[in-house]
Motif scaffolding. Structure first.
Motif, short mmCIF file in Angstrom:
data_model
loop_
_atom_site.label_atom_id
_atom_site.label_comp_id
_atom_site.label_asym_id
_atom_site.label_seq_id
_atom_site.Cartn_x
_atom_site.Cartn_y
_atom_site.Cartn_z
N LYS A 184 22.30 36.30 30.39
CA LYS A 184 23.61 35.76 30.02
C LYS A 184 24.19 36.46 28.79
N SER A 185 23.33 37.11 28.00
CA SER A 185 23.85 37.86 26.86
C SER A 185 24.52 39.16 27.31
N LEU A 186 24.25 39.60 28.56
CA LEU A 186 24.84 40.82 29.07
C LEU A 186 26.20 40.60 29.70
N THR A 187 26.34 39.48 30.42
CA THR A 187 27.53 39.27 31.24
C THR A 187 28.44 38.21 30.63
N SER A 188 29.68 38.26 31.08
CA SER A 188 30.66 37.28 30.63
C SER A 188 31.63 37.02 31.75
N SER A 189 31.94 35.77 32.00
CA SER A 189 32.94 35.42 33.02
C SER A 189 34.11 34.69 32.36
N SER A 190 34.39 35.05 31.11
CA SER A 190 35.44 34.37 30.35
C SER A 190 36.83 34.86 30.71
N HIS A 191 36.92 35.91 31.59
CA HIS A 191 38.20 36.49 32.01
C HIS A 191 38.94 37.15 30.86
N LEU A 192 38.21 37.60 29.83
CA LEU A 192 38.85 38.27 28.71
C LEU A 192 39.03 39.74 29.04
N SER A 193 40.22 40.21 29.01
CA SER A 193 40.51 41.60 29.35
C SER A 193 40.36 42.49 28.14
N LYS A 194 39.63 43.60 28.29
CA LYS A 194 39.46 44.52 27.17
C LYS A 194 40.78 45.18 26.80
N ASP A 195 41.64 45.37 27.78
CA ASP A 195 42.86 46.13 27.54
C ASP A 195 43.94 45.30 26.86
N THR A 196 44.06 44.04 27.23
CA THR A 196 45.17 43.24 26.73
C THR A 196 44.74 42.10 25.84
N ASN A 197 43.42 41.81 25.83
CA ASN A 197 42.92 40.64 25.10
C ASN A 197 43.61 39.35 25.53
N ALA A 198 44.03 39.31 26.78
CA ALA A 198 44.70 38.12 27.31
C ALA A 198 43.74 37.36 28.18
N VAL A 199 43.77 36.05 28.08
CA VAL A 199 42.91 35.20 28.88
C VAL A 199 43.66 34.76 30.13
N HIS A 200 43.11 35.08 31.30
CA HIS A 200 43.74 34.70 32.56
C HIS A 200 43.27 33.31 32.95
N THR A 201 44.19 32.48 33.37
CA THR A 201 43.84 31.10 33.66
C THR A 201 43.16 30.96 35.01
N GLN A 202 43.38 31.91 35.92
CA GLN A 202 42.81 31.80 37.24
C GLN A 202 42.09 33.10 37.62
N PRO A 203 40.96 33.01 38.32
CA PRO A 203 40.32 34.23 38.83
C PRO A 203 41.25 34.95 39.80
N LEU A 204 41.15 36.26 39.83
CA LEU A 204 42.05 37.08 40.64
C LEU A 204 41.66 36.98 42.11
N THR A 205 42.67 36.82 42.96
CA THR A 205 42.46 36.81 44.40
C THR A 205 42.88 38.16 44.99
N ILE A 206 42.46 38.41 46.22
CA ILE A 206 42.85 39.65 46.89
C ILE A 206 44.36 39.70 47.07
N SER A 207 44.96 38.56 47.42
CA SER A 207 46.41 38.53 47.64
C SER A 207 47.18 38.80 46.35
N SER A 208 46.73 38.23 45.23
CA SER A 208 47.43 38.48 43.96
C SER A 208 47.20 39.90 43.47
N LYS A 209 46.02 40.46 43.71
CA LYS A 209 45.74 41.83 43.29
C LYS A 209 46.66 42.82 43.99
#
Length: 338
Positions: free
Chosen positions: A137-162
C-alpha cells in the motif's frame, strides 16, 4: 438478522461463482496456459461471454435502481503514468497466470479439485497477499491525484468519458465487439481440451454468479482482496501490528470460502479429469507464480475477475488498461518460456 446476512450473502455468492468456474472448466491450468499460447480459446470464449452478459446485467440493475455500476479506480505508482500501477500490476499478474496456469479466482477450484500445482500456487498467493498487506500500500495510490494538474477527480474514469462518447454508444460497441470476437472464436478457433459444456454456456454461468453478487451484496465479482485480507491476519499473527485489520465480518474471505464449498459440491457432479494432455507446472513455477498473481493483482487494484470481468463490464478505463497489460504479459511470458 442483518449481521447474519452479512455472512450468508458473500458465502452464497462464492458458492455460485465457485460452481460456475468448476463446471465451465475454466479453472484447469492447461486451459489457461494454452489460451496464453494462443492454442486453445476455451478461456477466451467463456471470458467474453461472461463480460458481455455482465455489462447488460450491471446496466439493468443500475436502471432499476438496485445497484450502481462499480467503476474501478486507477492505481498509481507515480513513476511514469497515472495508471502505472494498473500497467505494472497487470503485467506482474499476467506473468503469474503464465507460470501457474491460474488466476486468483481459479486457484481455489484448483485446490479443491486436486490439481497438483495448486498447493504451491496457494502458498505463493498467500505470501503475495501478506507481502502486499505489509508493504504494497505504500507503493500504490488510488486517490485519483493527477501528477500533471494536482486536481482531484471525483469519479473514476470510464471508457466512454475517456473517448468522449455516450454510455449507450460505448455499451453497444462493447457488446458488438465481444459478440463478434466470440462468434469468430467459436466458429474458427473452438476450445479443444477438457470441454464439458459449450463455452458460451460456461460464460452465462459466470454471468449468473455476477447477477447473484450484485443482487445480494451490491458489489461485483472480485477475488484477490481475500488474499490481502488473509495476509493482514498473517501480519498480525507474526507481530506486524501496523497493518490494518480487515473489516468485520471479512466479506472477501467469506466469499473465498464459499467458492471452495461451491467447487467441492459441483465437482462431485462432474466426470473426473485425467492427466492426459495436461501441461506440467512445477512447484517452483507455482510458488513464484502464485506470489506474482496476488501481488500484481493488488497493485493493479483487481484481478482477472475484478478488472477483466467486473471492471470491463462497468466500462472502467483502468480495467481496460489492466486487462490489456495482464493478457499481453501472459502471452509474452509463454512465448519466452517456449
Amino acid at each position: 438478522m442483518a449481521a447474519n446476512m452479512d455472512i450468508i450473502d458473500p458465502v452464497t455468492v462464492g458458492v455460485v461463482f465457485g460452481s460456475a468456474l468448476t463446471i465451465s472448466r475454466v479453472y484447469i491450468p492447461t486451459v489457461i496456459i494454452n489460451q496464453l499460447r494462443l492454442h486453445d480459446f476455451h478461456m477466451l470464449e467463456v471470458f467474453l461471454t461472461a463480460s458481455a452478459s455482465s455489462a447488460l446485467i450491471m446496466l439493468g440493475f443500475e436502471k432499476m435502481g438496485i445497484a450502481k455500476r462499480s467503476v474501478r479506480s486507477k492505481s498509481s505508482l507515480h513513476w511514469f503514468s497515472d495508471y502505472d500501477g494498473n500497467i505494472v500490476g497487470g503485467a506482474i499478474l499476467g506473468i503469474g497466470m503464465s507460470l501457474t496456469g491460474a488466476c486468483p479466482g481459479t486457484v481455489l477450484p484448483q485446490l479443491v479439485q486436486g490439481v497438483k500445482s495448486a498447493r504451491a500456487t496457494t502458498i505463493g498467493a498467500l505470501l503475495g497477499g501478506t507481502v502486499y498487506a505489509k508493504f504494497g500500500k505504500s507503493l500504490t495510490s488510488s486517490s485519483h491525484l493527477s501528477k500533471d494538474t494536482n486536481a482531484v477527480h471525483t469519479q473514476p474514469l470510464t471508457i466512454s468519458s475517456k473517448f468522449n462518447i455516450s454510455l449507450n454508444s460505448a455499451l453497444i460497441s462493447f457488446e458488438a465487439l465481444l459478440i463478434a470476437f466470440t462468434a469468430v472464436s467459436v466458429l474458427y478457433f473452438p476450445g479443444k481440451a477438457f470441454v464439458l459444456l459449450p463455452t458460451v454456456a460456461g460464460g452465462l454461468l459466470i454471468a449468473a454468479a455476477q447477477t447473484v453478487s450484485i443482487y445480494l451484496t451490491s458489489s461485483p465479482l472480485g477475488v484477490s482482496a481475500a488474499y490481502e485480507q488473509i495476509g493482514s491476519y498473517i501480519c498480525w499473527a507474526i507481530g506486524w501490528n501496523n497493518v490494518p485489520q480487515p473489516s468485520s465480518p471479512p466479506k472477501s474471505i467469506l466469499f473465498a470460502l464459499g467458492m471452495l464449498v461451491g467447487s467441492a459440491v459441483s465437482g462431485q457432479l462432474l466426470p473426473p479429469l485425467t492427466n492426459s494432455g495436461m501441461v506440467p507446472v512445477t512447484n517452483l513455477q507455482a510458488l513464484l507464480g502464485g506470489f506474482s498473481l496476488i501481488f500484481g493483482a493488488r497493485m493493479a487494484g483487481g484481478c482477472t475477475s475484478g478488472h477483466g470481468l467486473s471492471g470491463l463490464s462497468a466500462m472502467s478505463y483502468s480495467s481496460l488498461i489492466t486487462t490489456t497489460a495482464m493478457f499481453g504479459s501472459g502471452i509474452f511470458t509463454q512465448w519466452l518460456l517456449k
